[in-house]
Design a protein around this motif. Structure first.
Motif, PDB file in Angstrom:
ATOM      1  N   TYR A 120       0.830  -1.207   0.000  1.00 56.70           N
ATOM      2  CA  TYR A 120       0.000   0.000   0.000  1.00 56.70           C
ATOM      3  C   TYR A 120       0.864   1.257   0.000  1.00 56.70           C
ATOM      4  N   VAL A 121       1.866   1.270   0.878  1.00 56.81           N
ATOM      5  CA  VAL A 121       2.746   2.444   0.971  1.00 56.81           C
ATOM      6  C   VAL A 121       3.473   2.685  -0.342  1.00 56.81           C
ATOM      7  N   LEU A 122       4.000   1.612  -0.930  1.00 54.17           N
ATOM      8  CA  LEU A 122       4.726   1.734  -2.193  1.00 54.17           C
ATOM      9  C   LEU A 122       3.813   2.205  -3.332  1.00 54.17           C
ATOM     10  N   ALA A 123       2.630   1.593  -3.428  1.00 52.93           N
ATOM     11  CA  ALA A 123       1.711   1.920  -4.516  1.00 52.93           C
ATOM     12  C   ALA A 123       1.240   3.370  -4.441  1.00 52.93           C
ATOM     13  N   ILE A 124       0.790   3.782  -3.271  1.00 51.19           N
ATOM     14  CA  ILE A 124       0.319   5.161  -3.117  1.00 51.19           C
ATOM     15  C   ILE A 124       1.482   6.137  -3.278  1.00 51.19           C
ATOM     16  N   GLY A 125       2.648   5.750  -2.767  1.00 54.08           N
ATOM     17  CA  GLY A 125       3.827   6.596  -2.910  1.00 54.08           C
ATOM     18  C   GLY A 125       4.228   6.769  -4.364  1.00 54.08           C
ATOM     19  N   LEU A 126       4.191   5.676  -5.140  1.00 52.22           N
ATOM     20  CA  LEU A 126       4.572   5.736  -6.551  1.00 52.22           C
ATOM     21  C   LEU A 126       3.579   6.568  -7.363  1.00 52.22           C
ATOM     22  N   ILE A 127       2.300   6.456  -7.026  1.00 54.94           N
ATOM     23  CA  ILE A 127       1.292   7.258  -7.719  1.00 54.94           C
ATOM     24  C   ILE A 127       1.590   8.742  -7.542  1.00 54.94           C
ATOM     25  N   ASN A 128       1.863   9.134  -6.313  1.00 57.44           N
ATOM     26  CA  ASN A 128       2.128  10.544  -6.043  1.00 57.44           C
ATOM     27  C   ASN A 128       3.484  10.988  -6.574  1.00 57.44           C
ATOM     28  N   ALA A 129       4.468  10.083  -6.566  1.00 59.42           N
ATOM     29  CA  ALA A 129       5.777  10.412  -7.118  1.00 59.42           C
ATOM     30  C   ALA A 129       5.671  10.683  -8.606  1.00 59.42           C
ATOM     31  N   TYR A 130       4.902   9.866  -9.299  1.00 62.12           N
ATOM     32  CA  TYR A 130       4.709  10.047 -10.742  1.00 62.12           C
ATOM     33  C   TYR A 130       4.047  11.398 -11.011  1.00 62.12           C
ATOM     34  N   ASN A 131       3.154  11.778 -10.123  1.00 61.62           N
ATOM     35  CA  ASN A 131       2.483  13.070 -10.256  1.00 61.62           C
ATOM     36  C   ASN A 131       3.455  14.219  -9.992  1.00 61.62           C
ATOM     37  N   PHE A 132       4.299  14.070  -8.961  1.00 55.56           N
ATOM     38  CA  PHE A 132       5.281  15.107  -8.644  1.00 55.56           C
ATOM     39  C   PHE A 132       6.236  15.347  -9.809  1.00 55.56           C
ATOM     40  N   MET A 133       6.556  14.286 -10.547  1.00 56.39           N
ATOM     41  CA  MET A 133       7.548  14.381 -11.615  1.00 56.39           C
ATOM     42  C   MET A 133       6.988  14.965 -12.906  1.00 56.39           C
ATOM     43  N   ASP A 134       5.695  15.198 -12.949  1.00 55.67           N
ATOM     44  CA  ASP A 134       5.069  15.742 -14.155  1.00 55.67           C
ATOM     45  C   ASP A 134       5.122  17.261 -14.106  1.00 55.67           C
ATOM     46  N   GLY A 135       6.238  17.838 -14.603  1.00 54.96           N
ATOM     47  CA  GLY A 135       6.368  19.281 -14.490  1.00 54.96           C
ATOM     48  C   GLY A 135       6.896  20.003 -15.712  1.00 54.96           C
ATOM     49  N   ILE A 136       7.396  19.264 -16.697  1.00 57.89           N
ATOM     50  CA  ILE A 136       7.911  19.919 -17.906  1.00 57.89           C
ATOM     51  C   ILE A 136       7.418  19.164 -19.135  1.00 57.89           C
ATOM     52  N   ASN A 137       7.464  19.832 -20.266  1.00 56.15           N
ATOM     53  CA  ASN A 137       6.944  19.259 -21.509  1.00 56.15           C
ATOM     54  C   ASN A 137       7.630  17.938 -21.859  1.00 56.15           C
ATOM     55  N   GLY A 138       6.817  16.920 -22.079  1.00 61.14           N
ATOM     56  CA  GLY A 138       7.322  15.654 -22.584  1.00 61.14           C
ATOM     57  C   GLY A 138       7.753  14.638 -21.562  1.00 61.14           C
ATOM     58  N   ILE A 139       7.975  15.038 -20.323  1.00 62.46           N
ATOM     59  CA  ILE A 139       8.584  14.109 -19.372  1.00 62.46           C
ATOM     60  C   ILE A 139       7.668  12.925 -19.045  1.00 62.46           C
ATOM     61  N   THR A 140       6.376  13.182 -18.850  1.00 65.86           N
ATOM     62  CA  THR A 140       5.448  12.092 -18.529  1.00 65.86           C
ATOM     63  C   THR A 140       5.254  11.155 -19.716  1.00 65.86           C
ATOM     64  N   GLY A 141       5.059  11.717 -20.896  1.00 68.06           N
ATOM     65  CA  GLY A 141       4.833  10.892 -22.084  1.00 68.06           C
ATOM     66  C   GLY A 141       6.036  10.045 -22.452  1.00 68.06           C
ATOM     67  N   LEU A 142       7.238  10.637 -22.465  1.00 64.51           N
ATOM     68  CA  LEU A 142       8.446   9.901 -22.838  1.00 64.51           C
ATOM     69  C   LEU A 142       8.784   8.829 -21.806  1.00 64.51           C
ATOM     70  N   TYR A 143       8.702   9.203 -20.539  1.00 59.64           N
ATOM     71  CA  TYR A 143       9.031   8.238 -19.481  1.00 59.64           C
ATOM     72  C   TYR A 143       8.051   7.072 -19.496  1.00 59.64           C
TER      73      TYR A 143
END
Length: 321
Positions: A120-143
């Motif tokens: 649970y901790v890992l899954a919820i943590g990863l969801i929010n981490a992925y959200n935190f990392m979405d901050g510049i053009n292309g990073i979410t799509g390419l990753y």
């Protein structure tokens, strides 16, 4: 032909969404913590939910719990994109959605209680981490393309653990999203609805692979994001900052905002590094111990991340940006 049609349908849905977003003023306004300077449509990442919907329509019996979960997190995230929600509501929905896929994967029967709690901790943590990392053009799509491509390779060449079509639907959605986002001036941003929905999709696949192979090594398919997100959280806790508030302390933010490296180039760097790590994981899987492979991957990433502090000090930038 099927994937071409899917791409066309998703493209049409994206264009229709743009009209809705423009009509109801669903936009991202830049502020002093933003990595962009122009008003841009928000929520373009809803394309990932649309792709999940199209897959669900064709595979209702096999994806009921997954689709319910991704719908819940997408709904609450889209709501948060339009009007801010409390962290308690968002985390509660994340917990419920994760519970649905845990049930679908029979995690409660396969893993002891302490293991479920860690999951649970890992899954919820990863969801929010992925959200935190979405901050510049292309990073979410390419990753996302790199992660999904790695999972597709494993599914095809090493261990069949899911439908290849299921993975390809996410990859095509990423390509459509990148068409509008991987630009000097992005047509749209993913928003929470995009980053969290695709993170949920990835977590479901990675967890399924972990359970089938009985190996945690596949978590390294998210190593670059994981190290940046976790280290930045630790840094912000050290600075006594609210980790849920916007900031500019991720390594990618320092590179793009403070060093003025083009957003698309920074995003490409992140994708290339993760692709190299994924290749290493696939090549060394079952050839060396998992713990050794974790060390081989994580230690260099920590050293790379530590360069952030050198870069900040070198240019007399405040560590509390």
């Amino acid at each position: 032909m099927e994937y071409t049609i899917l791409g066309i349908i998703l493209m049409i849905l994206m264009l229709l969404y743009f009209k809705v977003a423009d009509r109801f003023n669903i936009i991202d306004k830049p502020n002093q913590r933003s990595s962009h300077t122009e008003i841009t449509l928000r929520g373009g990442g809803i394309i990932f939910w649309f792709s999940a919907l199209l897959y669900f329509v064709q595979n209702i019996q096999n994806s009921y719990f997954f689709f319910t979960g991704i719908t819940l997190v997408s709904l609450v995230s889209f709501w948060d994109d339009i009007q801010s929600l409390s962290n308690k509501i968002r985390i509660s929905i994340h917990f419920l959605s994760i519970t649905l896929i845990f049930y679908d994967l029979e995690l409660f029967n396969l893993v002891p209680v302490w293991g479920v709690l860690i999951a649970y901790v890992l899954a919820i943590g990863l969801i929010n981490a992925y959200n935190f990392m979405d901050g510049i053009n292309g990073i979410t799509g390419l990753y996302t393309l790199v992660v999904m491509g790695s999972l597709l390779y494993v599914n095809t060449k090493i261990q069949l653990f899911t439908s290849g079509i299921f993975i390809k639907y996410a990859m095509i959605a990423s390509l459509v999203f990148l068409f509008f986002n991987y630009r000097k001036k992005a047509k749209c941003f993913a928003g929470d609805v995009g980053s969290i929905a695709i993170a949920f999709w990835i977590i479901y696949l990675v967890l399924k692979l972990i359970l089938i192979t009985n190996s945690l090594i596949w978590l390294l398919f998210l190593a670059v994001y994981g190290v940046d997100a976790v280290c930045t959280i630790i840094h912000r806790l050290y600075l006594k900052q609210n980790i849920f508030e916007a900031h500019r302390l991720h390594l990618y933010q320092v590179l793009s905002n403070e060093y003025k490296i083009q957003h698309r180039l920074v995003s490409l760097y992140y994708a290339i590094v993760q692709a190299g790590i994924s290749f290493l994981i696939v090549f060394l899987y079952q050839k060396i111990q998992d713990i050794v492979l974790f060390i081989i991957v994580i230690v260099p990433l920590l050293l790379i991340y530590s360069l952030k502090f050198y870069l900040l000090r070198k240019n007399n930038l405040r560590l509390s940006l």
